[in-house]
Design a protein around this motif. Structure first.
Motif, PDB file in Angstrom:
ATOM      1  N   SER A   8      44.982  31.711  52.695  1.00  0.00           N
ATOM      2  CA  SER A   8      46.241  31.062  52.349  1.00  0.00           C
ATOM      3  C   SER A   8      46.030  30.031  51.242  1.00  0.00           C
ATOM      4  O   SER A   8      44.948  29.480  51.076  1.00  0.00           O
ATOM      5  CB  SER A   8      46.832  30.390  53.586  1.00  0.00           C
ATOM      6  OG  SER A   8      45.960  29.380  54.024  1.00  0.00           O
ATOM      7  N   MET A   9      47.090  29.820  50.499  1.00  0.00           N
ATOM      8  CA  MET A   9      47.054  28.921  49.348  1.00  0.00           C
ATOM      9  C   MET A   9      47.020  27.461  49.812  1.00  0.00           C
ATOM     10  O   MET A   9      47.773  27.072  50.678  1.00  0.00           O
ATOM     11  CB  MET A   9      48.334  29.177  48.543  1.00  0.00           C
ATOM     12  CG  MET A   9      48.430  28.416  47.262  1.00  0.00           C
ATOM     13  SD  MET A   9      50.081  28.636  46.501  1.00  0.00           S
ATOM     14  CE  MET A   9      51.065  27.491  47.511  1.00  0.00           C
TER      15      MET A   9
ATOM     16  N   TYR B 139      44.132  30.214  40.184  1.00  0.00           N
ATOM     17  CA  TYR B 139      43.882  31.549  40.730  1.00  0.00           C
ATOM     18  C   TYR B 139      42.391  31.889  40.680  1.00  0.00           C
ATOM     19  O   TYR B 139      41.710  31.528  39.714  1.00  0.00           O
ATOM     20  CB  TYR B 139      44.593  32.612  39.896  1.00  0.00           C
ATOM     21  CG  TYR B 139      46.094  32.634  40.020  1.00  0.00           C
ATOM     22  CD1 TYR B 139      46.877  31.816  39.212  1.00  0.00           C
ATOM     23  CD2 TYR B 139      46.721  33.491  40.907  1.00  0.00           C
ATOM     24  CE1 TYR B 139      48.265  31.850  39.308  1.00  0.00           C
ATOM     25  CE2 TYR B 139      48.108  33.524  40.998  1.00  0.00           C
ATOM     26  CZ  TYR B 139      48.869  32.705  40.200  1.00  0.00           C
ATOM     27  OH  TYR B 139      50.234  32.735  40.288  1.00  0.00           O
TER      28      TYR B 139
ATOM     29  N   THR C  67      40.005  38.405  42.365  1.00  0.00           N
ATOM     30  CA  THR C  67      40.929  38.913  43.386  1.00  0.00           C
ATOM     31  C   THR C  67      42.398  38.752  42.978  1.00  0.00           C
ATOM     32  O   THR C  67      43.274  39.388  43.546  1.00  0.00           O
ATOM     33  CB  THR C  67      40.752  38.158  44.718  1.00  0.00           C
ATOM     34  OG1 THR C  67      41.094  36.779  44.505  1.00  0.00           O
ATOM     35  CG2 THR C  67      39.327  38.261  45.226  1.00  0.00           C
TER      36      THR C  67
ATOM     37  N   GLU D 274      44.077  36.166  43.616  1.00  0.00           N
ATOM     38  CA  GLU D 274      44.718  35.279  44.596  1.00  0.00           C
ATOM     39  C   GLU D 274      45.040  33.902  44.029  1.00  0.00           C
ATOM     40  O   GLU D 274      44.226  33.311  43.323  1.00  0.00           O
ATOM     41  CB  GLU D 274      43.782  35.037  45.780  1.00  0.00           C
ATOM     42  CG  GLU D 274      43.731  36.156  46.769  1.00  0.00           C
ATOM     43  CD  GLU D 274      42.731  35.836  47.872  1.00  0.00           C
ATOM     44  OE1 GLU D 274      43.087  35.991  49.026  1.00  0.00           O
ATOM     45  OE2 GLU D 274      41.584  35.419  47.542  1.00  0.00           O
ATOM     46  N   CYS D 275      46.197  33.372  44.423  1.00  0.00           N
ATOM     47  CA  CYS D 275      46.511  31.975  44.092  1.00  0.00           C
ATOM     48  C   CYS D 275      45.803  31.094  45.115  1.00  0.00           C
ATOM     49  O   CYS D 275      46.122  31.103  46.297  1.00  0.00           O
ATOM     50  CB  CYS D 275      48.018  31.740  44.140  1.00  0.00           C
ATOM     51  SG  CYS D 275      48.476  30.109  43.537  1.00  0.00           S
TER      52      CYS D 275
ATOM     53  N   ARG E  59      49.943  40.312  42.034  1.00  0.00           N
ATOM     54  CA  ARG E  59      50.503  39.267  42.894  1.00  0.00           C
ATOM     55  C   ARG E  59      51.463  38.448  42.055  1.00  0.00           C
ATOM     56  O   ARG E  59      51.085  37.940  41.000  1.00  0.00           O
ATOM     57  CB  ARG E  59      49.401  38.339  43.414  1.00  0.00           C
ATOM     58  CG  ARG E  59      48.460  39.018  44.393  1.00  0.00           C
ATOM     59  CD  ARG E  59      47.178  38.223  44.516  1.00  0.00           C
ATOM     60  NE  ARG E  59      46.248  38.835  45.443  1.00  0.00           N
ATOM     61  CZ  ARG E  59      46.183  38.538  46.742  1.00  0.00           C
ATOM     62  NH1 ARG E  59      46.987  37.618  47.252  1.00  0.00           N
ATOM     63  NH2 ARG E  59      45.321  39.150  47.516  1.00  0.00           N
TER      64      ARG E  59
ATOM     65  N   GLU F  45      57.326  34.261  46.625  1.00  0.00           N
ATOM     66  CA  GLU F  45      56.513  35.459  46.396  1.00  0.00           C
ATOM     67  C   GLU F  45      57.454  36.532  45.862  1.00  0.00           C
ATOM     68  O   GLU F  45      58.522  36.770  46.416  1.00  0.00           O
ATOM     69  CB  GLU F  45      55.837  35.896  47.700  1.00  0.00           C
ATOM     70  CG  GLU F  45      54.815  34.873  48.195  1.00  0.00           C
ATOM     71  CD  GLU F  45      54.115  35.291  49.491  1.00  0.00           C
ATOM     72  OE1 GLU F  45      54.387  36.398  49.999  1.00  0.00           O
ATOM     73  OE2 GLU F  45      53.297  34.504  50.006  1.00  0.00           O
TER      74      GLU F  45
END
Lengths: 229, 229
Positions: free
Chosen positions: A2-3, A83, A87, A89-90, B77, B95
């Motif tokens: 999770s961010m 980020y 990946t 991801e943030c 994302r 999101e």
């Protein structure tokens, strides 16, 4: 995963100037070697708001991200989205007013590390706000600063600044009554004020002074300095 | 006030196609009137990641914001940051994968509302993914769609698509075995597939067909269509 959401007060505590300074130096070096991407600022201009966005990434650090901030009559609000590159991801959303002050100070610190005289010990500064505090913090990382002269329009602000810098860095700050006093006889001279004109005159600068001007003051200072001939 | 964080599954439920369609139409109209700002996409290109950022604002709606998305080998994302213009506050982080699908569908819906024949009733579609579902949802808002022919490479995907569209909109979808069947004798023809080539031939299109091509298919279709001359 999770961010993370990092608020202003946390951002300020989590990032010591010494760490920020090494990070900024590393990324400036990578950028100079063509190993970082920097996308210039874009601006969405509305009548009552400007949304500023800048982005970039560093493959060697596996990081990409953006900074976005709105400026309105009520002030500015800054966030950074960070980020993980591989990946996508943030990793974190970071409130970034304090972060920006520290980063601005750190950038001055890197410049001072490489461009000021080794024996630079004294600082004159015009401006006594949060950004000014970050500038002094950065100077104290890269040089053994022994004294600071500080000028701003408000005597109260000068004194509070002096008290804060003594508490934070053990450095004695002399609040001075005029911009001229802050400019004369210092090794490092900084302008970092919201005032339209920092009221400085290039004729007051000693030869060999390391100058850190606000963006808007640079040309004016160059004219002053080279005008002295 | 505090920022809302809206996750994918909530975004999909909170935004019916009919609402998205009216919103997109309003903003397209304002943009055509010079009353919206749209900043073209910038891209931070790293070896294993591209960070795409686009931003914009609409004074009449008191809104400004940005969309950022990373694309990697692991997929894409998306997030949107939405700001209240007058205060500069970040209202929400959203999101935005589902949101983007709905917005893409809504844009096709606006085009169809104004450019397809009033009596258009039948749809042929190549592609049966999430974006294809949003396209049919949008068509059903602006025209009284009575039947759909759907082609994709996987028979299973075609059937699932047919079941989903029947459940969601009460529209009968006939899964077809070839791209040609999906292209012939339809009022509205849509390509929305991840395939490199949607396998369509402009010679199969009936005169008067309203065409909604993927960005990459547009030029090829124009060549086909005008090649028929």
């Amino acid at each position: 995963m999770s961010m993370l959401y990092i608020k202003e007060e946390e951002a300020g505590k989590l990032l010591p100037m010494s760490v920020a300074l090494e990070a900024v130096e590393e990324v400036l070096r990578l950028h100079g070697q063509g190993k970082a991407v920097n996308i210039t600022r874009s601006r969405v201009r509305l009548p009552n708001n400007v949304l500023h966005v800048m982005s970039g990434g560093v493959p060697d650090l596996n990081i990409t991200g953006l900074k976005a901030y709105t400026t309105t009559r009520q002030g500015a609000r800054f966030v950074v989205l960070l980020y993980q590159a591989d990946t996508g991801e943030c990793l974190a959303m970071i409130e970034a007013d304090k972060l920006g002050q520290i980063r601005t100070g750190a950038t001055s610190g890197v410049a001072t590390r490489y461009m000021a005289r080794e024996e630079a010990r004294t600082v004159g500064i015009i401006g006594t706000g949060w950004e000014a505090r970050a500038q002094i913090a950065a100077m104290s990382v890269v040089r053994d600063i022994t004294s600071v002269k500080a000028y701003s329009r408000s005597p109260e602000n000068r004194q509070t600044f002096a008290d804060d810098i003594l508490a934070a860095h053990g450095i004695t700050v002399t609040p001075v009554e005029t911009a001229e006093e802050a400019t004369r006889d210092v090794d490092i001279f900084i302008t970092i004020t919201g005032a339209d004109d920092p009221l400085m005159d290039g004729a007051w600068l000693a030869p060999g002074t390391h100058i850190i001007p606000r963006a808007g003051d640079l040309v004016k200072m160059l004219v002053h300095v080279f005008g002295k001939g």
